[in-house]
Design an enzyme around this catalytic site. Structure first.
Site, PDB file in Angstrom:
ATOM      1  N   TYR A 156      57.070 -20.754  33.838  1.00  0.00           N
ATOM      2  CA  TYR A 156      56.432 -20.176  32.655  1.00  0.00           C
ATOM      3  C   TYR A 156      56.773 -20.945  31.379  1.00  0.00           C
ATOM      4  O   TYR A 156      56.012 -20.951  30.428  1.00  0.00           O
ATOM      5  CB  TYR A 156      56.823 -18.699  32.537  1.00  0.00           C
ATOM      6  CG  TYR A 156      55.747 -17.823  31.947  1.00  0.00           C
ATOM      7  CD1 TYR A 156      54.421 -17.957  32.329  1.00  0.00           C
ATOM      8  CD2 TYR A 156      56.053 -16.849  31.015  1.00  0.00           C
ATOM      9  CE1 TYR A 156      53.439 -17.138  31.792  1.00  0.00           C
ATOM     10  CE2 TYR A 156      55.076 -16.019  30.480  1.00  0.00           C
ATOM     11  CZ  TYR A 156      53.774 -16.171  30.874  1.00  0.00           C
ATOM     12  OH  TYR A 156      52.805 -15.370  30.338  1.00  0.00           O
ATOM     13  N   LYS A 163      55.837 -15.740  24.559  1.00  0.00           N
ATOM     14  CA  LYS A 163      55.737 -14.306  24.822  1.00  0.00           C
ATOM     15  C   LYS A 163      56.967 -13.567  24.301  1.00  0.00           C
ATOM     16  O   LYS A 163      56.864 -12.423  23.838  1.00  0.00           O
ATOM     17  CB  LYS A 163      55.555 -14.057  26.319  1.00  0.00           C
ATOM     18  CG  LYS A 163      54.204 -14.491  26.860  1.00  0.00           C
ATOM     19  CD  LYS A 163      53.064 -13.685  26.266  1.00  0.00           C
ATOM     20  CE  LYS A 163      51.739 -13.982  26.939  1.00  0.00           C
ATOM     21  NZ  LYS A 163      50.618 -13.217  26.382  1.00  0.00           N
TER      22      LYS A 163
END
Length: 263
Positions: A156, A163
């Site tokens: 990620y 995020k």
């Protein structure tokens, strides 16, 4: 119905498998009037997906990093409705070299583009829509998060950083927009097999981890539970909830290790 009379903007709809599309469907089912946004070459897909909704809505173009397009969107919404009751921020992007195990080699410009598009854009959308929300007497903004504040996830990379920052942006927006009666929240979803997720190398590993730890069980092909919660947050059932990151992940975030019994 939960959203009767609400006028909502839902951004980032691409395919009918996305969280944003399912949110649009639930919102319509609950009585809301909606407008969608798409972007660039994806507009064709957004318009096609809009036709699959119970009441196909209009689709406006929005490149969130283009101030002119943001201004144009606000003008069109003002002409159409005069005010707005809420919006869903479902906008995120990271270049390929910012994902998939490239954390140490990602150039600054790629990380910056990921941040501007995926995180700073929540502020951009909120500030742009604020005059329309004020005309409605307040409203609700909801973004899509993935819980990265305390953990690093495989593949990620810089999207994970973005995020994590998005949760912080949510809190600061809640602080500054609260006096305008605008609620600002995030819904942290478990992993879903959206088009964006499939572009992340190693995404299949998330399902394996969730299978072991999520006490309620998790289906990566079903965005409906996430869409349902987003619509609750857009409704008057959540009038005193702001600055929250609400987990819709089958309880994964609350469990320290696998729930599976030893074989």
């Amino acid at each position: 119905m939960l959203l009767t009379g609400k006028r909502l903007l839902i951004t980032g709809v691409l395919t009918h498998g996305s969280i944003a599309w399912h949110t649009a469907k639930v919102a319509q089912d609950q009585g809301a009037e909606i407008v969608l946004t798409g972007f660039g070459r994806g507009m064709r897909l957004t318009r096609r997906s809009a036709q699959r909704l119970p009441d196909p809505p209009d689709v406006f173009e929005l490149d969130i990093n283009d101030p002119g397009q943001m201004d144009e969107l606000v003008a069109r919404l003002s002409e159409r409705w005069g005010s707005i009751d809420g919006a869903v921020h479902a906008i995120a992007y990271a270049p390929e070299d910012a994902l998939g195990g490239n954390f140490l080699t990602t150039p600054a410009e790629s990380a910056a583009l990921a941040f501007t598009t995926s995180t700073f854009s929540y502020k951009t959308l909120a500030v742009g829509l604020l005059p329309l929300l004020q005309k409605a007497g307040g409203g609700s903004l909801v973004t899509l998060d993935f819980d990265n504040s305390t953990q690093a996830w495989p593949a990620y990379d810089w999207m994970g950083v973005c995020k994590a920052a998005l949760a912080s942006v949510t809190r600061y927006l809640a602080r500054d927009l609260g006096p305008h009666n605008v609620r600002v929240n995030a819904v942290s979803a478990g992993p879903l097999s959206t088009v964006a997720a499939k572009g992340i190398a190693g995404f299949s590993r998330f399902q394996e981890v969730w299978d072991g730890r999520a006490p309620l069980g998790w289906d990566t092909t079903d965005p409906t539970p996430v869409a349902n919660m987003i619509c609750v947050m857009l409704s008057d059932f959540a009038t005193k909830v702001t600055g929250e990151v609400i987990h819709v992940d089958a309880g994964f975030h609350a469990i320290a290790t696998s729930n599976r019994s030893p074989e």
